[in-house]
Design a protein around this motif. Structure first.
Motif, PDB file in Angstrom:
ATOM      1  N   ARG A 134      17.974   0.627 -10.007  1.00 13.45           N
ATOM      2  CA  ARG A 134      17.085  -0.519  -9.749  1.00 13.45           C
ATOM      3  C   ARG A 134      15.649  -0.053  -9.951  1.00 13.45           C
ATOM      4  O   ARG A 134      15.240   0.972  -9.379  1.00 13.45           O
ATOM      5  CB  ARG A 134      17.307  -0.949  -8.302  1.00 13.45           C
ATOM      6  CG  ARG A 134      16.561  -2.182  -7.928  1.00 13.45           C
ATOM      7  CD  ARG A 134      17.027  -2.698  -6.594  1.00 13.45           C
ATOM      8  NE  ARG A 134      16.582  -1.861  -5.511  1.00 13.45           N
ATOM      9  CZ  ARG A 134      17.340  -1.485  -4.479  1.00 13.45           C
ATOM     10  NH1 ARG A 134      18.604  -1.852  -4.382  1.00 13.45           N
ATOM     11  NH2 ARG A 134      16.831  -0.732  -3.532  1.00 13.45           N
ATOM     12  N   ILE A 135      14.896  -0.755 -10.769  1.00 11.02           N
ATOM     13  CA  ILE A 135      13.496  -0.399 -10.997  1.00 11.02           C
ATOM     14  C   ILE A 135      12.657  -1.156  -9.973  1.00 11.02           C
ATOM     15  O   ILE A 135      12.662  -2.395  -9.953  1.00 11.02           O
ATOM     16  CB  ILE A 135      13.062  -0.776 -12.435  1.00 11.02           C
ATOM     17  CG1 ILE A 135      14.003  -0.163 -13.489  1.00 11.02           C
ATOM     18  CG2 ILE A 135      11.599  -0.396 -12.676  1.00 11.02           C
ATOM     19  CD1 ILE A 135      13.879   1.309 -13.718  1.00 11.02           C
ATOM     20  N   GLU A 136      11.962  -0.425  -9.128  1.00  9.64           N
ATOM     21  CA  GLU A 136      11.223  -1.058  -8.027  1.00  9.64           C
ATOM     22  C   GLU A 136       9.772  -1.310  -8.472  1.00  9.64           C
ATOM     23  O   GLU A 136       8.866  -0.546  -8.160  1.00  9.64           O
ATOM     24  CB  GLU A 136      11.332  -0.186  -6.780  1.00  9.64           C
ATOM     25  CG  GLU A 136      12.812   0.020  -6.437  1.00  9.64           C
ATOM     26  CD  GLU A 136      13.120   0.137  -4.968  1.00  9.64           C
ATOM     27  OE1 GLU A 136      12.428   0.890  -4.267  1.00  9.64           O
ATOM     28  OE2 GLU A 136      14.071  -0.542  -4.505  1.00  9.64           O
ATOM     29  N   ASP A 137       9.621  -2.413  -9.185  1.00  8.27           N
ATOM     30  CA  ASP A 137       8.350  -2.697  -9.839  1.00  8.27           C
ATOM     31  C   ASP A 137       7.630  -3.903  -9.235  1.00  8.27           C
ATOM     32  O   ASP A 137       7.121  -4.752  -9.971  1.00  8.27           O
ATOM     33  CB  ASP A 137       8.577  -2.906 -11.348  1.00  8.27           C
ATOM     34  CG  ASP A 137       9.667  -3.934 -11.641  1.00  8.27           C
ATOM     35  OD1 ASP A 137      10.269  -4.446 -10.694  1.00  8.27           O
ATOM     36  OD2 ASP A 137       9.905  -4.227 -12.816  1.00  8.27           O
ATOM     37  N   THR A 138       7.613  -3.979  -7.917  1.00  8.34           N
ATOM     38  CA  THR A 138       6.891  -5.106  -7.290  1.00  8.34           C
ATOM     39  C   THR A 138       5.388  -4.823  -7.172  1.00  8.34           C
ATOM     40  O   THR A 138       4.602  -5.755  -7.151  1.00  8.34           O
ATOM     41  CB  THR A 138       7.411  -5.380  -5.863  1.00  8.34           C
ATOM     42  OG1 THR A 138       7.435  -4.157  -5.174  1.00  8.34           O
ATOM     43  CG2 THR A 138       8.780  -6.015  -5.880  1.00  8.34           C
ATOM     44  N   ASP A 139       5.015  -3.553  -7.080  1.00  9.66           N
ATOM     45  CA  ASP A 139       3.614  -3.227  -6.789  1.00  9.66           C
ATOM     46  C   ASP A 139       2.828  -3.148  -8.102  1.00  9.66           C
ATOM     47  O   ASP A 139       2.500  -2.054  -8.593  1.00  9.66           O
ATOM     48  CB  ASP A 139       3.563  -1.891  -6.026  1.00  9.66           C
ATOM     49  CG  ASP A 139       2.204  -1.666  -5.389  1.00  9.66           C
ATOM     50  OD1 ASP A 139       1.261  -2.422  -5.706  1.00  9.66           O
ATOM     51  OD2 ASP A 139       2.079  -0.705  -4.600  1.00  9.66           O
ATOM     52  N   ILE A 140       2.537  -4.313  -8.655  1.00  9.12           N
ATOM     53  CA  ILE A 140       2.002  -4.403 -10.020  1.00  9.12           C
ATOM     54  C   ILE A 140       0.764  -3.515 -10.254  1.00  9.12           C
ATOM     55  O   ILE A 140       0.724  -2.780 -11.242  1.00  9.12           O
ATOM     56  CB  ILE A 140       1.753  -5.881 -10.395  1.00  9.12           C
ATOM     57  CG1 ILE A 140       3.102  -6.576 -10.442  1.00  9.12           C
ATOM     58  CG2 ILE A 140       1.065  -6.027 -11.764  1.00  9.12           C
ATOM     59  CD1 ILE A 140       3.051  -8.056 -10.224  1.00  9.12           C
ATOM     60  N   PRO A 141      -0.225  -3.504  -9.352  1.00  7.31           N
ATOM     61  CA  PRO A 141      -1.396  -2.657  -9.639  1.00  7.31           C
ATOM     62  C   PRO A 141      -1.063  -1.166  -9.769  1.00  7.31           C
ATOM     63  O   PRO A 141      -1.788  -0.428 -10.422  1.00  7.31           O
ATOM     64  CB  PRO A 141      -2.317  -2.878  -8.436  1.00  7.31           C
ATOM     65  CG  PRO A 141      -1.827  -4.126  -7.789  1.00  7.31           C
ATOM     66  CD  PRO A 141      -0.380  -4.261  -8.123  1.00  7.31           C
ATOM     67  N   ARG A 142       0.022  -0.722  -9.161  1.00  8.05           N
ATOM     68  CA  ARG A 142       0.343   0.719  -9.213  1.00  8.05           C
ATOM     69  C   ARG A 142       1.289   1.076 -10.360  1.00  8.05           C
ATOM     70  O   ARG A 142       1.611   2.242 -10.569  1.00  8.05           O
ATOM     71  CB  ARG A 142       0.941   1.164  -7.878  1.00  8.05           C
ATOM     72  CG  ARG A 142      -0.118   1.194  -6.760  1.00  8.05           C
ATOM     73  CD  ARG A 142       0.431   1.842  -5.498  1.00  8.05           C
ATOM     74  NE  ARG A 142       0.928   3.173  -5.716  1.00  8.05           N
ATOM     75  CZ  ARG A 142       2.086   3.637  -5.264  1.00  8.05           C
ATOM     76  NH1 ARG A 142       2.868   2.862  -4.542  1.00  8.05           N
ATOM     77  NH2 ARG A 142       2.468   4.873  -5.513  1.00  8.05           N
ATOM     78  N   ILE A 143       1.765   0.071 -11.091  1.00  8.36           N
ATOM     79  CA  ILE A 143       2.732   0.365 -12.156  1.00  8.36           C
ATOM     80  C   ILE A 143       2.041   1.035 -13.339  1.00  8.36           C
ATOM     81  O   ILE A 143       0.961   0.627 -13.742  1.00  8.36           O
ATOM     82  CB  ILE A 143       3.464  -0.927 -12.577  1.00  8.36           C
ATOM     83  CG1 ILE A 143       4.390  -1.314 -11.435  1.00  8.36           C
ATOM     84  CG2 ILE A 143       4.241  -0.745 -13.877  1.00  8.36           C
ATOM     85  CD1 ILE A 143       5.092  -2.601 -11.611  1.00  8.36           C
ATOM     86  N   ASP A 144       2.700   2.063 -13.851  1.00  9.21           N
ATOM     87  CA  ASP A 144       2.197   2.744 -15.039  1.00  9.21           C
ATOM     88  C   ASP A 144       3.113   2.279 -16.188  1.00  9.21           C
ATOM     89  O   ASP A 144       4.303   2.579 -16.184  1.00  9.21           O
ATOM     90  CB  ASP A 144       2.316   4.255 -14.783  1.00  9.21           C
ATOM     91  CG  ASP A 144       2.052   5.070 -16.031  1.00  9.21           C
ATOM     92  OD1 ASP A 144       1.723   4.473 -17.067  1.00  9.21           O
ATOM     93  OD2 ASP A 144       2.204   6.297 -15.943  1.00  9.21           O
TER      94      ASP A 144
END
Ligand code: GLU
Ligand code: ZN
Length: 295
Positions: free
Chosen positions: A48-58
Motif C-alpha cells: 500500500r502506498i501511503e501517499d496522503t501527505d501531499i506536501p511531503r511526497i517526493d
C-alpha cells in the motif's frame, strides 16, 4: 512484481511505504521481514502506498518503489493500493466518529502547542465548527497494552502519554493514523510488521480501530537499522536509495541483518523462496548497526 489471485488466508500482511523519498536499506529490511513472515505462514502480502501527505511526497519515489518491488521480485497477492484514491473512505470514517461525538474541531496551531507537548484538550468542549479546522479524536484515561511479537508487552496510557490526536489536518490532509487504521481494516490485514519507530503510534491505532469497530491486529516491530553515527536510516539522515542493480547483494545483506541463515547470491525470487523456508523470528537481533554498509 507479479500479482496472485488466491483465496483469502488467515494471515494477511502488508508493506506500506510513504513515498516521501526513495526506499533505502531500512525499508528493504521491513519489506523482507513482512514478506517472509507472511509467506512462511502461508499468508498473503499486500503493498500500500501511503501517499496522503501531499506536501511531503517526493514524485520520483513512487517509480523507485515500484522498480524495487520488481527488481527484488516480491510476489504481491493483490494490486497495489494508493491512499490518495481512497480519500472518500477516510471521510466516511471521520463522519462515523462525528456522529458518535468521538471527534471535535481544534483550532490550535502547532506554534501554540509546541512540537512535543501532549495535547491538553484545549478545544474539546468549545464545540467549534468543523470547517477549516483540524479534527481531533478524543481519548480517555485508559491504558492500552499489546503483546508485540519482538518487543514484548508495550503499554501506553492514552490520556497521559498520548493525548487527543489529529485525524484530519486543517489543510485537509488525512493523518497517517486514520488512513492506516481504515485501510488495514478494509484490506483485512491481520498482522503488521514494521519498524519500531512506529511502536508509539500503535496504541493510538488500536484505540482508533476500537472506535471504528475494526479488529485489533497483531504487531511485530523490527529493530531499526542504524548508521555508524547511531542514527536510524531515513531520508533526513541521507540514507542511500536502494541501488536497483544490486538487488541480490542487498537482499543477502538484509537477510543477514535480520539474523537469518546465509543465502547464496541468485535470482531474488529464488533467494526469497529459500529465505521463507528458513525464516525464524527468534533469530532477529535486538539491534542493527550497519557499520557503513548501505547507509
Ligand atoms: N507509511 C509508514 C511509513 O512509511 C508505515 C506505516 C505502517 O507500516 O504502519 O513509515
Ligand atoms: Zn485545539
Amino acid at each position: 512484481m507479479s500479482v496472485n489471485n488466491t483465496q483469502p488466508s488467515l494471515y494477511r500482511g502488508r508493506f506500506a511505504p510513504s513515498p516521501t523519498g526513495p526506499l533505502h536499506f531500512g525499508s528493504l529490511i521491513t519489506a523482507v521481514a513482512s514478506y517472509c513472515e507472511a509467506k512462511s505462514k502461508q499468508g498473503q502480502w499486500f503493498v500500500r502506498i501511503e501517499d496522503t501527505d501531499i506536501p511531503r511526497i517526493d514524485p520520483v519515489s513512487i517509480p523507485h518503489i515500484l522498480a524495487c518491488l520488481d527488481q527484488f521480485e516480491f510476489e504481491l497477492d493483490a494490486p497495489i493500493l494508493y491512499q490518495k484514491d481512497r480519500l472518500d473512505l477516510y471521510h466516511q470514517a471521520i463522519e462515523q466518529l462525528k456522529q458518535q461525538q468521538l471527534v471535535y474541531a481544534c483550532q490550535c496551531t502547532r506554534k501554540m502547542l509546541g512540537s512535543n507537548a501532549i495535547y491538553q484538550g484545549h478545544c474539546r468542549n468549545l464545540q467549534l465548527d468543523f470547517s477549516q479546522q483540524a479534527v481531533r479524536v478524543k481519548v480517555n484515561d485508559q491504558t492500552i497494552c499489546f503483546q508485540d511479537q519482538l518487543q514484548g508487552q508495550h503499554c501506553s496510557n492514552l490520556q497521559h502519554d498520548l493525548g487527543d490526536f489529529v485525524l484530519l489536518r486543517r489543510d485537509g490532509i488525512f493523518n497517517y493514523q486514520l488512513a492506516v487504521v481504515v485501510d488495514d481494516a478494509l484490506q483485512g490485514i491481520t498482522h503488521v510488521v514494521r519498524g519500531s519507530d512506529l511502536l508509539d503510534n500503535t496504541a493510538r491505532q488500536i484505540w482508533l480501530a476500537q472506535l471504528l469497530k475494526a479488529p485489533t491486529l497483531n504487531y511485530m516491530h523490527l529493530p531499526l537499522a542504524m548508521n555508524k553515527h547511531g542514527q536510524k536510516l531515513s531520508k533526513q539522515n541521507l540514507a542511500q536509495a536502494l541501488d536497483l542493480t544490486q538487488a541480490p547483494k542487498l537482499l543477502q545483506h538484509a537477510l543477514y541483518c535480520l539474523g537469518q541463515p546465509h543465502i547464496e547470491l541468485d535470482r531474488p525470487c529464488l533467494m526469497l523462496k529459500q529465505a521463507i523456508t528458513q525464516w525464524s523470528i527468534d533469530q532477529i537481533p535486538h539491534s542493527m548497526t550497519l557499520n557503513g554498509i548501505y547507509e
